[in-house]
Write a protein that holds these residues in place. Structure first.
Motif: not given
Length: 250
Positions: A102-103, A143-147, A151-155
């Motif tokens: 995980d990030a 992949g996904g939206f980067v917070k 630095d974590a992909s979310i969504g």
């Protein structure tokens, strides 16, 4: 030693905590020109009064449910603890494993330490992925939206990708844990972490002492679903947690 009044000492502590968010015990001893035992008593009283939170080696400001530090702010806190936790996590990874990392700042230290053969690593962190590729590990990035703050992909895209995969082991960061739930400030990130846990044969949550007893806005999962890796092994709360799930002490 200084003859400063208790009320003045406590106000100075509160002022410093408000400004810096975290203070080491040694720093407060110097600031107040008082003995360590005196400062400890002041901190205990301030915690009982609900003004701050005692943590290993010092004290920190109380956090709001949705408050979240940036990666840069997290990276300078509790470095030695995080390194020890990452080292323990490293010992749980075997050659040929498929692992999710995980990030997070503690997991970043784990990435730096990896050496195993024939390892496949899945991650939701761009920075982790770059390091893993540089170290020539088989790397899958979610992949996904980067917070930006974590630095974590979310969504939805990220959740759907994780749900399609299975992991031997997952190593997850977390903002808080009490005797019932793992929690994090962001609802979308909570869904990501929950999905990782659901798809891992064994999920480990890496927690330095500042996270024990903290409660954030979004519930991720009940503590029974994971094993906790921490060097904060004493206290009434930790003992209650141990009654419900595995706590691996560093």
């Amino acid at each position: 030693m200084s003859s400063i009044l208790k009320s003045e000492r406590k106000q100075l502590i509160l002022d410093e905590i408000k400004e810096k968010q975290f203070l080491q015990l040694e720093e407060m001893v110097r600031l107040l020109d008082s003995s360590e035992s005196t400062v400890r008593r002041d901190l205990d009283e301030l915690e009982l009064e609900g003004h701050l939170r005692r943590v290993h080696g010092g004290a920190e400001a109380l956090t709001k449910l949705q408050a979240e530090e940036s990666i840069q702010e997290k990276s300078i806190k509790n470095i030695q603890e995080k390194s020890e936790i990452a080292q323990k996590a490293l010992s749980l990874i075997e050659d040929g494993d498929v692992v999710f990392i995980d990030a997070g700042t503690t997991t970043a230290l784990l990435v730096d330490m990896l050496y195993q053969d024939n390892l496949t690593v899945v991650t939701d962190s761009i920075h982790h992925a770059t390091k893993l590729v540089d170290k020539q590990f088989k790397t899958i990035i979610i992949g996904g939206f980067v917070k930006q703050s974590t630095d974590a992909s979310i969504g939805r895209v990220a959740v759907e990708q994780i749900a399609q995969l299975n992991f031997d082991k997952a190593f997850i960061g977390m903002n808080g844990v009490d005797e019932h739930y793992l929690t994090t400030p962001d609802i979308e990130e909570a869904i990501i972490k929950k999905t990782i846990i659901e798809n891992a044969q064994k999920a480990y949550v890496l927690l330095d002492s500042s996270k024990i007893g903290q409660v954030s806005f979004a519930k991720v999962e009940r503590i029974e679903k994971v094993s906790l890796l921490t060097n904060h092994s004493d206290g009434a709360l930790v003992n209650r947690i141990k009654e419900k799930t595995e706590v691996i002490e560093v």
